[in-house]
Enzyme design. Structure first.
Site, PDB file in Angstrom:
ATOM      1  N   LYS A 224       0.861  -1.194   0.000  1.00 39.82           N
ATOM      2  CA  LYS A 224       0.000   0.000   0.000  1.00 39.82           C
ATOM      3  C   LYS A 224       0.890   1.234   0.000  1.00 39.82           C
ATOM      4  O   LYS A 224       1.495   1.596   1.011  1.00 39.82           O
ATOM      5  CB  LYS A 224      -0.913   0.053   1.226  1.00 39.82           C
ATOM      6  CG  LYS A 224      -1.975   1.138   1.022  1.00 39.82           C
ATOM      7  CD  LYS A 224      -2.558   1.685   2.302  1.00 39.82           C
ATOM      8  CE  LYS A 224      -1.821   2.830   2.902  1.00 39.82           C
ATOM      9  NZ  LYS A 224      -1.768   4.078   2.115  1.00 39.82           N
ATOM     10  N   GLY A 277       7.251   4.794   8.105  1.00 38.04           N
ATOM     11  CA  GLY A 277       6.416   5.983   8.243  1.00 38.04           C
ATOM     12  C   GLY A 277       6.651   6.621   9.596  1.00 38.04           C
ATOM     13  O   GLY A 277       7.700   6.430  10.226  1.00 38.04           O
ATOM     14  N   SER A 278       5.652   7.353  10.058  1.00 38.25           N
ATOM     15  CA  SER A 278       5.830   8.103  11.301  1.00 38.25           C
ATOM     16  C   SER A 278       5.790   7.179  12.519  1.00 38.25           C
ATOM     17  O   SER A 278       5.195   6.095  12.476  1.00 38.25           O
ATOM     18  CB  SER A 278       4.719   9.145  11.418  1.00 38.25           C
ATOM     19  OG  SER A 278       3.469   8.501  11.464  1.00 38.25           O
ATOM     20  N   THR A 279       6.399   7.646  13.595  1.00 32.81           N
ATOM     21  CA  THR A 279       6.417   6.851  14.831  1.00 32.81           C
ATOM     22  C   THR A 279       5.007   6.685  15.373  1.00 32.81           C
ATOM     23  O   THR A 279       4.638   5.593  15.847  1.00 32.81           O
ATOM     24  CB  THR A 279       7.359   7.511  15.861  1.00 32.81           C
ATOM     25  OG1 THR A 279       8.690   7.430  15.328  1.00 32.81           O
ATOM     26  CG2 THR A 279       7.324   6.802  17.198  1.00 32.81           C
ATOM     27  N   GLY A 282       3.357   4.063  13.368  1.00 31.13           N
ATOM     28  CA  GLY A 282       4.064   2.804  13.646  1.00 31.13           C
ATOM     29  C   GLY A 282       3.583   2.174  14.945  1.00 31.13           C
ATOM     30  O   GLY A 282       3.386   0.950  15.032  1.00 31.13           O
ATOM     31  N   GLU A 299      10.120   0.965  10.418  1.00 30.40           N
ATOM     32  CA  GLU A 299      11.200   1.939  10.147  1.00 30.40           C
ATOM     33  C   GLU A 299      10.553   3.302  10.324  1.00 30.40           C
ATOM     34  O   GLU A 299       9.742   3.711   9.499  1.00 30.40           O
ATOM     35  CB  GLU A 299      11.746   1.708   8.740  1.00 30.40           C
ATOM     36  CG  GLU A 299      13.162   2.212   8.578  1.00 30.40           C
ATOM     37  CD  GLU A 299      13.211   3.669   8.183  1.00 30.40           C
ATOM     38  OE1 GLU A 299      13.287   4.529   9.117  1.00 30.40           O
ATOM     39  OE2 GLU A 299      13.153   3.971   6.992  1.00 30.40           O
ATOM     40  N   GLU A 430      10.142  15.447  15.133  1.00 25.79           N
ATOM     41  CA  GLU A 430      10.559  15.311  13.741  1.00 25.79           C
ATOM     42  C   GLU A 430       9.744  16.283  12.886  1.00 25.79           C
ATOM     43  O   GLU A 430       8.522  16.187  12.830  1.00 25.79           O
ATOM     44  CB  GLU A 430      10.331  13.877  13.260  1.00 25.79           C
ATOM     45  CG  GLU A 430      10.828  13.655  11.850  1.00 25.79           C
ATOM     46  CD  GLU A 430      10.634  12.227  11.363  1.00 25.79           C
ATOM     47  OE1 GLU A 430       9.566  11.643  11.622  1.00 25.79           O
ATOM     48  OE2 GLU A 430      11.548  11.701  10.714  1.00 25.79           O
TER      49      GLU A 430
HETATM   50  P1  ADP Z   1       3.848  10.456   6.988  1.00 25.99           P
HETATM   51  O1  ADP Z   1       3.825  11.191   8.284  1.00 25.99           O
HETATM   52  O2  ADP Z   1       5.163  10.359   6.342  1.00 25.99           O
HETATM   53  O3  ADP Z   1       2.692  10.790   6.067  1.00 25.99           O
HETATM   54  P2  ADP Z   1       2.455   8.235   7.955  1.00 25.99           P
HETATM   55  O4  ADP Z   1       3.025   7.418   9.045  1.00 25.99           O
HETATM   56  O5  ADP Z   1       1.284   9.104   8.240  1.00 25.99           O
HETATM   57  O6  ADP Z   1       3.666   9.002   7.387  1.00 25.99           O
HETATM   58  O7  ADP Z   1       2.072   7.334   6.707  1.00 25.99           O
HETATM   59  C1  ADP Z   1       2.899   6.308   6.213  1.00 25.99           C
HETATM   60  C2  ADP Z   1       2.020   5.245   5.619  1.00 25.99           C
HETATM   61  O8  ADP Z   1       1.174   4.729   6.639  1.00 25.99           O
HETATM   62  C3  ADP Z   1       1.096   5.726   4.505  1.00 25.99           C
HETATM   63  O9  ADP Z   1       0.988   4.714   3.526  1.00 25.99           O
HETATM   64  C4  ADP Z   1      -0.216   5.914   5.236  1.00 25.99           C
HETATM   65  O10 ADP Z   1      -1.345   5.770   4.388  1.00 25.99           O
HETATM   66  C5  ADP Z   1      -0.178   4.774   6.231  1.00 25.99           C
HETATM   67  N1  ADP Z   1      -1.017   4.976   7.408  1.00 25.99           N
HETATM   68  C6  ADP Z   1      -1.385   6.145   7.984  1.00 25.99           C
HETATM   69  N2  ADP Z   1      -2.180   5.924   9.045  1.00 25.99           N
HETATM   70  C7  ADP Z   1      -2.310   4.577   9.172  1.00 25.99           C
HETATM   71  C8  ADP Z   1      -2.974   3.705  10.097  1.00 25.99           C
HETATM   72  N3  ADP Z   1      -3.677   4.187  11.114  1.00 25.99           N
HETATM   73  N4  ADP Z   1      -2.860   2.369   9.915  1.00 25.99           N
HETATM   74  C9  ADP Z   1      -2.130   1.877   8.895  1.00 25.99           C
HETATM   75  N5  ADP Z   1      -1.478   2.635   7.996  1.00 25.99           N
HETATM   76  C10 ADP Z   1      -1.553   3.966   8.122  1.00 25.99           C
END
Ligand code: ADP
Length: 527
Positions: A224, A277-279, A282, A299, A430
């Protein structure tokens, strides 16, 4: 999810665009505005304009739901196209397809050398289409075309490096002390169906880092991409089909994180989640995964320090520090975003970095003069500008000249903030943008304490020519990657990942494969 003929797809997309008050006729207009140097390939324009579906079970399918997500071009703020926001039941269909493919003897029984050859074929296809993919990436994310081209090389290297591991996954024979005679050994087996959830900062490279190790180890995968930057992953799926992977081995689905990402993270049919993605996200994914004891690698974010001693090569420091924070507009998880400088050289280094920041030309990523491209999205632009304002209101000083950038593009001026301290949000959190925070230190002990005073632990760099000091410090730095006299270097053979809240697990290198494998212990009684 029915497969729709192309004309129906066209109508569906046209309807969706109308619902959002967009007009497909705007598309050529975007290209005219962005492509000032006429570099865009016709194949790129055709790909961008083509209706977008998801790649499930080897077929291109369009969602039944009415829900679509607009994909914006960061330089103009206009819509490039829309992507489906899959429903939860459509996510289920992707899981079913990936599970079926995992059980398919054509994939399960494929010999390592055949898998390797297929991966090498994919790497050749990516190489043949590298310029096209780089242009798609630059349009979708906003990043500079030069950066996007470099990322393509790195993605190709990753596939080729990883392909070689197909034939080198091995267990071992153990000499056990159990009574009688036992033949005891371990088998390495694919973990199963992998869900790769990735961010928008390096969309194609992140897609490759998730898909390729899954294929090397014999897993199947559902990727995804981030809803902001789905296009290069959708093009990659076309190349994966062309390379000949059996149907359902790789699936690419689109949608929001809260809907599609969350559905994957909590799905009992997924065996492993590989997330970047973001903590904050995560942590939420990790919690959902634990409901099913799904394996998970994370990561996550960073706030990586540069520690600069007075004996360092000052010119190298200035260029290196500017690059560490401004590369990819600072939208890099290991960006060198905190700068700790010995007091004696503080002013000189700050002046040098600020001069570079002020000289960077803000332009479309496709423009050869581009020194700083737009950020990925309007909300992110607002968020980063909000951090700069907060830092200034808390007492930080602006060492650079530009502040807010007006216009349609999602630009943020490259910014250096001095007089910061470790309690400020701009130092602790961050920002993920071109914002560097600077502090002076007196001695090594203080530098180390400040650098380690963070909930993150992704990267760190030490700038010094004192070999003894450097070696003394490396083991004391709380970070998964330590660079010396450089920052942000990477290679497919060097593991990458974080300590503390920067993540769990490693990507790249042999270490990455362990996270896609189960270990089976086998005992045979020989008595
Ligand atoms: P950024 O802050 O870089 O946008 P995110 O952590 O928000 O990073 O997003 C990274 C990925 O995680 C994207 O593909 C986003 O659609 C997905 N994502 C965001 N929220 C959720 C969630 N609650 N559960 C699973 N995946 C998510």
């Amino acid at each position: 999810m029915p497969y729709l003929e192309s004309l129906e797809l066209q109508n569906h997309v046209a309807d969706s665009l109308l619902r959002h008050n967009y007009n497909l006729d705007d598309l050529p207009d975007i290209f005219t505005q962005v492509d000032r140097e006429n570099i865009l390939l016709d194949s790129v324009k055709a790909f961008i304009a083509k209706p977008k579906g998801c790649f499930i079970g080897g077929e291109w399918m369009h969602s039944d739901t009415d829900s679509v997500i607009p994909v914006y071009e960061p330089f103009t703020g206009k819509v490039l196209n829309v992507i489906p926001n899959l429903s939860v039941s459509e996510v289920d269909e992707a899981v079913v397809a990936a599970r079926k493919a995992f059980a398919n003897p054509e994939w399960r029984g494929m010999k390592p050398m055949a898998r390797q050859a297929m991966l090498l074929r994919l790497s050749d296809l990516v190489e043949e289409n590298a310029e096209q993919l780089a242009q798609i990436e630059s349009l979708d994310n906003g990043k500079s075309i030069t950066g996007a081209r470099a990322e393509l090389s790195s993605a190709i290297n990753h596939i080729r490096y990883m392909a070689g591991w197909c034939s080198k996954i091995e267990g071992k024979v153990n000499t056990v002390s159990a009574s009688g005679q036992q033949h005891a050994y371990t088998l390495k087996e694919p973990v199963g169906v992998v869900a790769g959830i990735i961010p928008w900062n390096f969309p194609l490279v992140m897609a490759v880092w998730k898909i390729i190790p899954a294929l090397v180890t014999g897993c199947t995968v559902i990727l995804k991409p981030a809803e902001q930057t789905p296009l290069s992953a959708l093009r990659l799926a076309e190349l994966i089909a062309e390379a000949g992977f059996p149907k359902g081995v790789v699936n690419v689905i689109t949608g929001t994180g809260v809907q599609v990402g969350a559905a994957l993270a909590s799905h009992p049919g997924i065996n492993k989640i590989a997330f970047t993605g973001s903590t904050a996200v995560g942590k939420s994914i990790g919690k959902s995964a634990m409901e099913n004891i799904t394996r998970v690698s994370l990561e996550l974010g960073g706030k990586s320090p540069l520690i600069v001693f007075a004996d360092a090569d000052i010119d190298k420091v200035i260029k290196g520090a500017a690059n560490a924070i401004f590369y990819n507009q600072g939208q890099v998880c290991c960006a060198g975003s905190r700068l700790y400088i010995h007091r004696d050289i503080h002013d000189k280094v700050v002046a040098g970095i600020a001069a570079i920041a002020d000289s960077l030309t803000l332009a479309s990523g496709l423009d050869a003069s581009c020194g700083m491209a737009p950020l990925v999205s309007k909300p992110h632009q607002l968020r980063v500008n909000g951090y700069i304002a907060q830092g200034l209101s808390e007492g930080a000083k602006l060492a650079t000249k530009r502040s807010i950038v007006e216009g349609d593009g999602y630009f943020v001026a490259p910014t250096v903030l001095t007089d910061t301290h470790n309690a400020m949000a701009v130092v602790r959190e961050e920002i993920f943008g071109p914002v560097l925070v600077v502090q002076a230190f007196e001695d090594e002990e203080e530098a180390l304490r400040l650098a380690n005073d963070s909930s993150y632990g992704l990267g760190a760099s030490i700038w010094s020519n004192d070999l003894t000091r450097v070696h003394r410090l490396i083991p004391q730095i709380e970070a998964g990657v330590v660079w010396v006299n450089t920052h942000n270097l990477g290679d497919p053979s060097q593991p990458f990942g974080g300590y503390k809240q920067s993540g769990i697990g490693r990507e790249q290198g042999r270490e990455q494969l362990d996270m896609f494998l189960e270990t089976k212990s086998v005992w045979i009684d020989l008595n």
